[in-house]
Design a protein around this motif. Structure first.
Motif, PDB file in Angstrom:
ATOM      1  N   ILE A  25      22.707   9.839  10.612  1.00 35.49           N
ATOM      2  CA  ILE A  25      23.353   8.538  10.798  1.00 35.49           C
ATOM      3  C   ILE A  25      24.843   8.528  10.493  1.00 35.49           C
ATOM      4  O   ILE A  25      25.524   7.561  10.822  1.00 35.49           O
ATOM      5  N   CYS A  26      25.376   9.589   9.876  1.00 35.16           N
ATOM      6  CA  CYS A  26      26.765   9.490   9.413  1.00 35.16           C
ATOM      7  C   CYS A  26      27.769   9.519  10.559  1.00 35.16           C
ATOM      8  O   CYS A  26      28.833   8.884  10.458  1.00 35.16           O
ATOM      9  N   PHE A  27      27.490  10.240  11.638  1.00 34.86           N
ATOM     10  CA  PHE A  27      28.391  10.291  12.788  1.00 34.86           C
ATOM     11  C   PHE A  27      27.593   9.998  14.052  1.00 34.86           C
ATOM     12  O   PHE A  27      26.762  10.813  14.460  1.00 34.86           O
ATOM     13  N   LYS A  28      27.819   8.849  14.652  1.00 32.37           N
ATOM     14  CA  LYS A  28      27.213   8.512  15.931  1.00 32.37           C
ATOM     15  C   LYS A  28      28.228   8.851  17.019  1.00 32.37           C
ATOM     16  O   LYS A  28      29.237   8.159  17.179  1.00 32.37           O
ATOM     17  N   THR A  29      27.996   9.929  17.720  1.00 31.64           N
ATOM     18  CA  THR A  29      29.016  10.449  18.618  1.00 31.64           C
ATOM     19  C   THR A  29      28.879   9.875  20.024  1.00 31.64           C
ATOM     20  O   THR A  29      27.823   9.421  20.450  1.00 31.64           O
ATOM     21  N   GLY A  30      30.002   9.923  20.741  1.00 30.02           N
ATOM     22  CA  GLY A  30      30.082   9.411  22.098  1.00 30.02           C
ATOM     23  C   GLY A  30      31.509   9.016  22.407  1.00 30.02           C
ATOM     24  O   GLY A  30      32.409   9.177  21.572  1.00 30.02           O
ATOM     25  N   PRO A  31      31.778   8.479  23.571  1.00 30.27           N
ATOM     26  CA  PRO A  31      33.140   8.088  23.929  1.00 30.27           C
ATOM     27  C   PRO A  31      33.655   7.003  22.976  1.00 30.27           C
ATOM     28  O   PRO A  31      32.917   6.058  22.665  1.00 30.27           O
ATOM     29  N   PRO A  32      34.882   7.125  22.477  1.00 29.92           N
ATOM     30  CA  PRO A  32      35.444   6.060  21.649  1.00 29.92           C
ATOM     31  C   PRO A  32      35.580   4.770  22.450  1.00 29.92           C
ATOM     32  O   PRO A  32      36.328   4.711  23.422  1.00 29.92           O
ATOM     33  N   ALA A 168      33.314   7.421  15.986  1.00 30.97           N
ATOM     34  CA  ALA A 168      33.431   8.779  15.472  1.00 30.97           C
ATOM     35  C   ALA A 168      34.008   9.743  16.504  1.00 30.97           C
ATOM     36  O   ALA A 168      34.686  10.701  16.150  1.00 30.97           O
ATOM     37  N   GLY A 169      33.755   9.502  17.776  1.00 27.41           N
ATOM     38  CA  GLY A 169      34.264  10.385  18.817  1.00 27.41           C
ATOM     39  C   GLY A 169      33.164  11.214  19.452  1.00 27.41           C
ATOM     40  O   GLY A 169      31.979  11.098  19.121  1.00 27.41           O
ATOM     41  N   TYR A 170      33.562  12.062  20.372  1.00 28.78           N
ATOM     42  CA  TYR A 170      32.617  12.881  21.126  1.00 28.78           C
ATOM     43  C   TYR A 170      31.944  13.927  20.241  1.00 28.78           C
ATOM     44  O   TYR A 170      32.491  14.357  19.218  1.00 28.78           O
ATOM     45  N   PRO A 296      32.157   7.715   6.665  1.00 27.21           N
ATOM     46  CA  PRO A 296      31.415   7.789   7.927  1.00 27.21           C
ATOM     47  C   PRO A 296      30.164   6.927   7.854  1.00 27.21           C
ATOM     48  O   PRO A 296      29.248   7.197   7.080  1.00 27.21           O
ATOM     49  N   ARG A 297      30.135   5.902   8.667  1.00 26.36           N
ATOM     50  CA  ARG A 297      28.974   5.001   8.701  1.00 26.36           C
ATOM     51  C   ARG A 297      28.438   4.906  10.133  1.00 26.36           C
ATOM     52  O   ARG A 297      28.161   3.836  10.641  1.00 26.36           O
ATOM     53  N   GLY A 298      28.345   6.055  10.766  1.00 28.43           N
ATOM     54  CA  GLY A 298      28.124   6.103  12.208  1.00 28.43           C
ATOM     55  C   GLY A 298      29.472   6.151  12.886  1.00 28.43           C
ATOM     56  O   GLY A 298      29.757   7.020  13.696  1.00 28.43           O
ATOM     57  N   HIS A 299      30.327   5.213  12.541  1.00 18.84           N
ATOM     58  CA  HIS A 299      31.734   5.204  12.931  1.00 18.84           C
ATOM     59  C   HIS A 299      32.562   5.683  11.742  1.00 18.84           C
ATOM     60  O   HIS A 299      32.026   6.013  10.682  1.00 18.84           O
ATOM     61  N   LEU A 300      33.885   5.729  11.898  1.00 17.08           N
ATOM     62  CA  LEU A 300      34.795   6.078  10.810  1.00 17.08           C
ATOM     63  C   LEU A 300      35.421   4.808  10.262  1.00 17.08           C
ATOM     64  O   LEU A 300      36.005   4.024  11.007  1.00 17.08           O
ATOM     65  N   GLU A 301      35.312   4.627   8.972  1.00 14.81           N
ATOM     66  CA  GLU A 301      35.863   3.459   8.297  1.00 14.81           C
ATOM     67  C   GLU A 301      37.068   3.916   7.490  1.00 14.81           C
ATOM     68  O   GLU A 301      36.928   4.631   6.493  1.00 14.81           O
ATOM     69  N   LEU A 302      38.275   3.527   7.922  1.00 18.25           N
ATOM     70  CA  LEU A 302      39.513   3.905   7.242  1.00 18.25           C
ATOM     71  C   LEU A 302      39.779   2.883   6.136  1.00 18.25           C
ATOM     72  O   LEU A 302      40.055   1.718   6.408  1.00 18.25           O
ATOM     73  N   ARG A 303      39.734   3.348   4.882  1.00 16.80           N
ATOM     74  CA  ARG A 303      39.725   2.447   3.738  1.00 16.80           C
ATOM     75  C   ARG A 303      41.003   2.524   2.897  1.00 16.80           C
ATOM     76  O   ARG A 303      41.039   1.966   1.795  1.00 16.80           O
ATOM     77  N   MET A 304      42.042   3.185   3.366  1.00 15.84           N
ATOM     78  CA  MET A 304      43.180   3.500   2.499  1.00 15.84           C
ATOM     79  C   MET A 304      44.379   2.557   2.642  1.00 15.84           C
ATOM     80  O   MET A 304      45.403   2.749   2.004  1.00 15.84           O
ATOM     81  N   ILE A 305      44.283   1.535   3.465  1.00 14.55           N
ATOM     82  CA  ILE A 305      45.444   0.715   3.804  1.00 14.55           C
ATOM     83  C   ILE A 305      45.483  -0.541   2.938  1.00 14.55           C
ATOM     84  O   ILE A 305      44.503  -1.292   2.876  1.00 14.55           O
ATOM     85  N   ASP A 306      46.606  -0.787   2.280  1.00 16.31           N
ATOM     86  CA  ASP A 306      46.784  -2.012   1.499  1.00 16.31           C
ATOM     87  C   ASP A 306      46.768  -3.242   2.406  1.00 16.31           C
ATOM     88  O   ASP A 306      47.178  -3.177   3.582  1.00 16.31           O
ATOM     89  N   ALA A 307      46.326  -4.376   1.855  1.00 22.30           N
ATOM     90  CA  ALA A 307      46.499  -5.645   2.561  1.00 22.30           C
ATOM     91  C   ALA A 307      47.976  -5.842   2.878  1.00 22.30           C
ATOM     92  O   ALA A 307      48.858  -5.436   2.112  1.00 22.30           O
TER      93      ALA A 307
END
Length: 427
Positions: A25-32, A168-170, A296-307
């Motif tokens: 489940i961590c990477f669900k691949t396919g066309p973005p 996640a990508g191809y 990685p939650r199937g997709h990629l969750e970018l968590r590093m950006i400040d409000a």
């Protein structure tokens, strides 16, 4: 959706089963195709933004906003912050337009109560305020993080971010393959920390940092907030990392307190079978308690950006991230630009390696990070028309590039300028 097991998700699971579940489940691949975003906000008093807001006023605000017919999912954070999470959108503009419409409604409801949303990565106006949520999850989380110091309470009650969610990508290698997007996200993540740093600290352990919020995440427990190694198959390294991270809590039913074991990884829990046998539902929950900079939650969750500051500031990281990951030409440019940063990162995982620490402390004043940011923002500006971005979004990105990136500055620098003149937060 979580992978199904024979017998349901509430039966005990074996070690091979949990490895297969995470691996699957961590990477669900396919066309973005899809874009999503999660926007966290501090809630301030409109007339006196430097004064704390009482728990009673925050609870009234949450009730008023919770009654709105929003497209996005609304959640409340332990310190009273509000979060709007978009649905997966078929395009960048579908994502932005949906969130923008909901934000308009939320701001109006809060304005009627004399309150406003404020985009700031770390609230340093006062000692950490009270935790207004009493759910067992947050009781357990606080107990767990208190073992390693005050950073956990800071994270829960006084931080806010912009999180960007991308496919996640191809499966296959290539510019849009999941392996390269995984590596790109961790190197470009440091650039995002520096360019969007918006949590200055006038005093305390992060005094002078451009992203004190990133400092808080760095100081949380020693594995839960770290990235796994990047030199192996992404699925394999993430599966190992997830199962060898300590369990934060063991959930209980009927309102009973949740157990907070010490030094028990999920893998050890499966092997030992106690304090009770873990289930697939427990694994699902465990994965939600892992907070690496890229999750990685199937997709990629970018968590590093400040409000981000202003009404449109949040649009900039969402648009830039989508452009640099999903536009083929911009993605190629970004990958070539960030490859050289790998040597500075070294073997230590983000966010504790030298590259990420430099990004949090110095922002784009770091010459390497500034040079890469300039290249990546130019590529994003060129890509946004190809992605159908509106004039408003393109203007917001171009203005951010001119105001900050091209000058080697970030939003935190302007706040430090204000602090030097004795000024508080501006809503």
């Amino acid at each position: 959706m979580p992978q199904e097991l024979p017998g349901g998700r509430d039966r005990a699971v074996t070690e091979p089963e949990v490895e297969a579940l995470v691996h699957g489940i961590c990477f669900k691949t396919g066309p973005p195709r899809c874009t999503g975003a999660e926007l966290e906000w501090l809630v301030l008093d409109s007339a006196h933004p430097d004064h704390p807001v009482s728990p009673e006023r925050l609870e009234a605000a949450h009730a008023a906003v919770g009654a709105l017919p929003l497209q996005s999912r609304l959640t409340v954070e332990p310190g009273g912050q509000l979060e709007l999470s978009s649905l997966p959108a078929a395009s960048l503009m579908e994502c932005i337009d949906g969130l923008d419409s909901d934000l308009t409604a939320v701001r109006a409801a809060l304005g009627a109560l004399g309150l406003t949303l404020h985009g700031l990565g770390h609230d340093t106006r006062q000692p950490v305020g009270p935790r207004i949520l009493r759910h067992p999850r947050y009781e357990a989380m606080e107990t767990f993080f208190d073992r390693t110091g005050p950073a956990g309470r800071q994270m829960m009650r006084a931080t806010a971010s912009v999180q960007v969610c991308l496919d996640a990508g191809y499966e296959e290698p290539g510019p849009l393959g999941h392996g390269r997007r995984w590596r790109l996200s961790h190197l470009l993540g440091a650039v995002f920390v520096s360019a969007f740093a918006n949590s200055p600290a006038p005093a305390g352990p992060y005094a002078g940092w451009r992203s004190a919020r990133q400092g808080v995440w760095t100081d949380l427990d020693g594995r839960r907030t770290l990235a796994p190694p990047l030199d192996g198959d992404p699925r394999t390294v993430w599966t190992r990392h997830a199962l060898d991270t300590d369990v934060m809590c063991v959930r209980a039913r009927d309102g009973q307190p949740w157990d907070v074991p010490e030094g028990l990884t999920f893998r050890e829990w499966v092997r030992a079978g106690g304090p009770r046998p873990p289930t697939a539902a427990d694994l699902d929950y465990h994965l939600t308690t892992l907070f690496p900079p890229v999750r990685p939650r199937g997709h990629l969750e970018l968590r590093m950006i400040d409000a981000q500051p202003g009404e449109d500031g949040w649009m900039v990281p969402v648009a830039v991230a989508a452009a640099l990951f999903d536009d083929l030409e911009a993605s190629e440019t970004a990958y070539r630009a960030v490859k050289g940063l790998g040597d500075r990162a070294g073997p230590r995982p983000a966010p504790r390696n030298p590259l990420w620490l430099a990004a949090a402390r110095h922002g784009p004043a770091d010459p390497d990070l500034r040079a890469v940011a300039v290249t990546c923002f130019r590529a994003a500006v060129q890509a946004l028309p190809r992605m159908g971005a509106s004039g408003r979004v393109r203007d917001a990105v171009a203005a951010f590039e001119d105001r900050y990136v091209s000058r080697g500055r970030c939003p935190a620098d302007e706040l430090y300028d204000r602090y030097q003149h004795g000024e508080g937060p501006r809503t």
